[in-house]
Design an enzyme around this catalytic site. Sequence first.
Site, PDB file in Angstrom:
ATOM      1  CG  LEU A   1      -1.993   1.120   1.514  1.00  0.00           C
ATOM      2  CD1 LEU A   1      -3.014   0.952   0.373  1.00  0.00           C
ATOM      3  CD2 LEU A   1      -2.787   1.105   2.483  1.00  0.00           C
ATOM      4  CG  ASP A   2      -0.578   4.506   0.124  1.00  0.00           C
ATOM      5  OD1 ASP A   2      -1.129   4.507  -0.718  1.00  0.00           O
ATOM      6  OD2 ASP A   2      -0.940   5.003   1.489  1.00  0.00           O
TER       7      ASP A   2
END
Lengths: 287, 287, 287, 287
Positions: free
Chosen positions: B230-231
């Site tokens: 994530l990210d």
Amino acid sequence: MPNTNTTARLLITCPDKPGIVSAVSSFLYNHGANITDLDQHSTEPEGGTYFMRLEFQTPHLDLSRNVLAKAFEEAVASRYNMNWHISYAADLKKVAILVSKFDHAMLELLWRWSRCTLPCQITSVISNHPDLESDVASFGVPFHVVPVNKDNKAEAEARINELLQGNDLIVLARYMQILSPDLVARWPHKIINIHHSFLPAFVGANPYQQAHDKGVKLIGATAHYVTADLDQGPIIEQDVDRVSHRHDVDILRDLGQDVERNVLARAVKWHLEDRIIVHGNKTIVFN
Amino acid sequence: MPNTNTTARLLITCPDKPGIVSAVSSFLYNHGANITDLDQHSTEPEGGTYFMRLEFQTPHLDLSRNVLAKAFEEAVASRYNMNWHISYAADLKKVAILVSKFDHAMLELLWRWSRCTLPCQITSVISNHPDLESDVASFGVPFHVVPVNKDNKAEAEARINELLQGNDLIVLARYMQILSPDLVARWPHKIINIHHSFLPAFVGANPYQQAHDKGVKLIGATAHYVTADLDQGPIIEQDVDRVSHRHDVDILRDLGQDVERNVLARAVKWHLEDRIIVHGNKTIVFN
Amino acid sequence: MPNTNTTARLLITCPDKPGIVSAVSSFLYNHGANITDLDQHSTEPEGGTYFMRLEFQTPHLDLSRNVLAKAFEEAVASRYNMNWHISYAADLKKVAILVSKFDHAMLELLWRWSRCTLPCQITSVISNHPDLESDVASFGVPFHVVPVNKDNKAEAEARINELLQGNDLIVLARYMQILSPDLVARWPHKIINIHHSFLPAFVGANPYQQAHDKGVKLIGATAHYVTADLDQGPIIEQDVDRVSHRHDVDILRDLGQDVERNVLARAVKWHLEDRIIVHGNKTIVFN
Amino acid sequence: MPNTNTTARLLITCPDKPGIVSAVSSFLYNHGANITDLDQHSTEPEGGTYFMRLEFQTPHLDLSRNVLAKAFEEAVASRYNMNWHISYAADLKKVAILVSKFDHAMLELLWRWSRCTLPCQITSVISNHPDLESDVASFGVPFHVVPVNKDNKAEAEARINELLQGNDLIVLARYMQILSPDLVARWPHKIINIHHSFLPAFVGANPYQQAHDKGVKLIGATAHYVTADLDQGPIIEQDVDRVSHRHDVDILRDLGQDVERNVLARAVKWHLEDRIIVHGNKTIVFN
């Protein structure tokens, strides 16, 4: 620019409630002060914390500094539970710079000071390396070498502490040693550090290497007050510059140093002009 | 701007060694291509990885697309161990947009597309909420609602996956659901997300709240390819805007949305123009 | 950063036609050069003017400099009607700085040069005032005072001209005298000036006063090559900083000087790295 | 953000002398107003013109609007020779937009208005071309076409004037006709124009072409109040974007339009929030 020799600045923090501006400005007016700048901020529309910065001119004050302070405390500050401070631009703050081997941040401060755009008295530069001695000498500022190694940390810091006495502000212009929590605690919100990243990204060592490894498209620098938590103190100012895949770590460092010196110079100037109030772990910067 | 209907682009990644430019440009020249843009990058002065982007005009090519590709593989690419790809500007990439309730990033893409500054075909907008239906309809683009809740995640994603078939690029224009690693793996370097912070700062939820709590003086946005982390995928583009103690979280969000939409639009444009090569977890952006 | 001692740079201007990249890169490759950077630009998709900059490494060249030049002229340049120039990074360009009383632009150049980020040899600083003598002395650079007044203009310029002999570049780091068209003509595209406005706005004297009177919200600086037309030569680089109604002319000047020194330093660096081609009254900057 | 339904704003211009802050803030406090924002500016340290902007909350006011105004005039304003104005955020300003064929500036305003970040009532869009009718319709705003040609200028302007009646602000969102001095005179400091250059550079027609011909390295946009002198009215806001030799006029236009729409949106917002005071040909912007 107003004649700074006659400028005074009043910084106020207190619980927000109606009537503060009126009370403060009327007090100053009634004692002959001419308010030339005024800025305020509230954390909430109602019931928050209130911050205020006033600049006023002193020539027609009808009270001495001490009496003015006492009168303000009694007539206004105590009524509003104010945390406040008046400073006088004519009293130049005394500043010591700590530095290691990189010259850019220190030179920027010395240069701005030498051309009178940093209103202070730079009392000394202290370094753990002798490298920058002649650079500092050319500005006529005393230079002290205090070598630090793993065996003499306490001793070295005692010496530094001694050298710092009498100063109002300490600037870490890329000083590569960590100050002890003890020393930091003695200078609350009076030590400004320049960190070579856009905090909170890239805390700690080698931020340009970290930035390169991550492939960011902007690099930054952050000036902040030093607290016991490394690179976690209240942020005063930040800026960035654009980079690309073409830039290796050496170029990031070169570009970044230009950002660092400007960010640090702005932060130090704002501190010297009493534009900063620390609230919790954040800053109010009236600029 | 050259006539894009006749523009082709060649992207190359290979081990760096002398002679690559000469081999590639001579091959193209000898087959009638006119090179109108050329950019290259090496990770090291010697022995690193080499990246190249060429734009060339196709009207006088003496080979068909397929034959050209085969000839290039045999004559040049195999000799230098190249990972390469030719795309033709006349073949507009098909793009699907995933969105939730915030309209700003999606509208910016649709508006730029409608005025022909995003060279692609926007095939559909998919959302987990019905809110933006009429906004999308006014651009003549199909809008699909695929509600997601904790009980239907797999089902919803299967439906999304079906809708995405046939597209070349997926843009998460503030889509507030996390795609499964499975789906992500099916679209390597073909899903672009806009994250509303200057990564790696403020990963995860509520980055504007995080930024406000930290008291940063700049807020940012980051467009990146989506990976299973994530990210954490390769960053394509970032930008920032200046903020101060005066800005509450709502204002940070308003200011930040202007940064988000511009950063995302630039990243998508560069992808559509075949300007991006992913290398490890970083991007080479030839712009 | 590649080892600059072995880097050569080739700048080319010629009528655009297919085959140039192939011809140039093949020639260099066949003579043992390793191309490490290549950039090109055309004014038109077809039939325009073509510009190219190559960086290549020299260790395995099979020809001496002179023979390489002759061979390139015969084998490639004459065929394409090229205006071209090869320079070798190991041959540091000789630079003279002209300055008056303001120190900021000159100090920035000297400081960057002293830390090896401006690849050149600064041979001398020439001023019409003695004020900056000790600043220059601390860098170990010769300082010459050539006073200029309305009665000695020709004489003074003759003296300056004499002092400039042997240099490759002249930098006007806020030199407040106008050079004669004669002297300018002797140094085509070899004199860089920093003008303290965002040209073409605020040509001539007192641009900060002009900017203040106009009430602009950004102030700027422009580095350009000097031609016979005052402040009208080809622009190399520009930048701006934000200002407001709060800033009087003195503050504009302080803020602007930070812009000036950075803009000038970038322009000089690009010139020294042979990144600039002048075409008509405009520049191609390969950076 | 404070509850804007209860926010009032007081703008003051007067000769500077001591006591103004005290007088104004005490008056408001004594009548139940809670001052939530205060900003001031003086053109000179002494004897200049003084400008002030206050925001205050109205719920506990002890006077009606009319009585408050009368009392303020008598008790404070007349004593200090003030030019002043109180506005109430709850009274949304009425705005008409004039536009031609370019949609970007108009759409930015409509979009921001539709998501409630431009506090106003957009009453109508007037154009000399029918092209943008459906774009405007989708926002539910009336659209009027008033064709203008060399034979019907007076007539067309009379029609426009009629349509503008009742509005508080007119925004020229790339309206390509010149308004007559007569019409302009009827709306002093109430017409905002966006000019697609960094004024005072590139006044008049085709600024992007002018910028390209000049070879500038930054392009800009300027929002200003319209006066009888074309492109010479008081500047409200400006911004720039970086360009290079690679950008032809079409690309300058595309990049510039992003600057234009943001600059215009900021200027309009500041006007709507009563943050701008015009003084001579310059603006004080309290933001």
